[in-house]
Design an enzyme around this catalytic site. Sequence first.
Site, mmCIF file in Angstrom:
data_model
loop_
_atom_site.group_PDB
_atom_site.id
_atom_site.type_symbol
_atom_site.label_atom_id
_atom_site.label_comp_id
_atom_site.label_asym_id
_atom_site.label_seq_id
_atom_site.Cartn_x
_atom_site.Cartn_y
_atom_site.Cartn_z
ATOM 1 N N VAL A 158 11.085 -6.898 9.686
ATOM 2 C CA VAL A 158 12.216 -5.967 9.794
ATOM 3 C C VAL A 158 11.888 -4.986 10.915
ATOM 4 O O VAL A 158 10.785 -4.441 10.981
ATOM 5 C CB VAL A 158 12.451 -5.220 8.468
ATOM 6 C CG1 VAL A 158 13.586 -4.209 8.601
ATOM 7 C CG2 VAL A 158 12.774 -6.229 7.359
ATOM 8 N N MET A 213 0.843 -1.195 0.000
ATOM 9 C CA MET A 213 0.000 0.000 0.000
ATOM 10 C C MET A 213 0.882 1.252 0.000
ATOM 11 O O MET A 213 0.391 2.359 0.250
ATOM 12 C CB MET A 213 -0.947 0.010 1.198
ATOM 13 C CG MET A 213 -1.995 -1.082 1.137
ATOM 14 S SD MET A 213 -3.527 -0.695 2.031
ATOM 15 C CE MET A 213 -2.910 -0.362 3.669
ATOM 16 N N GLY A 257 11.018 -2.596 5.697
ATOM 17 C CA GLY A 257 10.297 -3.864 5.580
ATOM 18 C C GLY A 257 9.861 -4.137 4.154
ATOM 19 O O GLY A 257 10.062 -5.233 3.624
ATOM 20 N N HIS A 258 9.279 -3.121 3.500
ATOM 21 C CA HIS A 258 8.900 -3.266 2.084
ATOM 22 C C HIS A 258 10.136 -3.531 1.214
ATOM 23 O O HIS A 258 10.120 -4.394 0.332
ATOM 24 C CB HIS A 258 8.241 -1.982 1.563
ATOM 25 C CG HIS A 258 6.944 -1.627 2.213
ATOM 26 N ND1 HIS A 258 6.793 -0.532 3.016
ATOM 27 C CD2 HIS A 258 5.730 -2.230 2.153
ATOM 28 C CE1 HIS A 258 5.533 -0.462 3.432
ATOM 29 N NE2 HIS A 258 4.871 -1.478 2.932
ATOM 30 N N TYR A 314 4.131 3.965 0.789
ATOM 31 C CA TYR A 314 4.868 4.634 1.867
ATOM 32 C C TYR A 314 5.932 3.682 2.409
ATOM 33 O O TYR A 314 5.928 3.284 3.555
ATOM 34 C CB TYR A 314 3.937 5.138 2.979
ATOM 35 C CG TYR A 314 4.511 6.356 3.668
ATOM 36 C CD1 TYR A 314 4.544 7.584 3.018
ATOM 37 C CD2 TYR A 314 5.061 6.266 4.933
ATOM 38 C CE1 TYR A 314 5.114 8.695 3.618
ATOM 39 C CE2 TYR A 314 5.627 7.369 5.547
ATOM 40 C CZ TYR A 314 5.652 8.575 4.892
ATOM 41 O OH TYR A 314 6.226 9.674 5.474
ATOM 42 N N MET A 367 8.794 -2.377 11.797
ATOM 43 C CA MET A 367 8.632 -1.278 10.845
ATOM 44 C C MET A 367 7.226 -1.311 10.249
ATOM 45 O O MET A 367 6.718 -2.365 9.874
ATOM 46 C CB MET A 367 9.680 -1.359 9.754
ATOM 47 C CG MET A 367 11.062 -1.034 10.271
ATOM 48 S SD MET A 367 12.204 -0.617 8.945
ATOM 49 C CE MET A 367 13.610 -0.069 9.908
ATOM 50 N N SER A 368 6.612 -0.128 10.191
ATOM 51 C CA SER A 368 5.248 0.003 9.703
ATOM 52 C C SER A 368 5.048 1.415 9.181
ATOM 53 O O SER A 368 5.600 2.370 9.731
ATOM 54 C CB SER A 368 4.249 -0.267 10.834
ATOM 55 O OG SER A 368 2.939 0.130 10.459
ATOM 56 N N SER A 369 4.246 1.531 8.120
ATOM 57 C CA SER A 369 3.927 2.859 7.597
ATOM 58 C C SER A 369 3.210 3.700 8.645
ATOM 59 O O SER A 369 3.298 4.929 8.640
ATOM 60 C CB SER A 369 3.059 2.732 6.338
ATOM 61 O OG SER A 369 3.741 1.995 5.347
ATOM 62 N N ARG A 370 2.500 3.047 9.550
ATOM 63 C CA ARG A 370 1.738 3.785 10.567
ATOM 64 C C ARG A 370 2.607 4.296 11.716
ATOM 65 O O ARG A 370 2.124 5.046 12.572
ATOM 66 C CB ARG A 370 0.604 2.914 11.111
ATOM 67 C CG ARG A 370 -0.537 2.702 10.105
ATOM 68 C CD ARG A 370 -1.735 1.976 10.733
ATOM 69 N NE ARG A 370 -2.900 2.004 9.856
ATOM 70 C CZ ARG A 370 -3.251 1.012 9.042
ATOM 71 N NH1 ARG A 370 -2.502 -0.075 8.967
ATOM 72 N NH2 ARG A 370 -4.338 1.114 8.300
#
Length: 281
Positions: free
Chosen positions: A176, A30, A36-37, A32, A184-187
């Site tokens: 990650v 999704m 991790g991505h 950002y 790790m998270s976009s949020r």
Amino acid sequence: MEILKSIQEVKQYVQKIKKEGNTVGLVPTMGYFHEGHLELMRRARAKGHQVLVTLFVNPAQFGPNEDFDTYPRDFERDFKLAREVGVSAIFVPAMEEIYPEGYNTYVKVEGMSEVMCGYYRPNFFRGVATVVLKLFNITTPDEAFFGQKDGQQAIIVKKMVKDLNLDIPIEVVPTVREEDGLAMSSRNVYLNPKERQAASIINKSLKLIEEMVHKGERNAGRLIEAFKNNINTEPLAQLQYVEIRYTSNLQPVEELNDEAMMATAVIIGSARLIDNIVLKI
């Protein structure tokens, strides 16, 4: 790196690279992007695939009072990061490309989509399964890559692939983490500095459980109680849920006797943070 905006462009692109003898490694996102991505993209590339990333903030997996409108977006930044890790193409569809007017077909993995995160976000996994199946059909990948941070999602996608006879291997890449252990998270961008510091309690609590299992504890109730007690030492952390379920079928665990996952959602400030660990006996 090619930027593709229509389903037709994606199909032509995939046809071309497969005709050249290449394989497609799909990384659905999704956007950002964070490390991790990028690790998913690197893993796909390391396995010899042409890496195709999809970037689509999927409205079907957001509830009416959730953060669809405010979900962080920065396409130019994402394109730059994707190029740097060697992504071959990125698919950035408009909403009507995925959900045209009159769209009315959805996919749900029964028995797995209603528990844990699915209990608190009732349509979430229906939205995930639907968009992932659509992306699989559009991109026809040779392999797809998902992160362990979204452990329940990865299990549900694998079950959907098995039940619908899709010939697509799923690789689940380890979570990650930041230096202090926060997944790790976009949020994470929703957290102010004090909240960000408090968020490290999630990984610390999971590590405590991992150590208890390593020392021989097998009772799920005692493990859950220990997790709750540790989370509650952080005043800014509001525990939404913590559960231990088998990774094979997401059935609840009483006594650990096979591989299981402890999964949790913790609310800190305006951020709902999820995390998990796999408990191997």
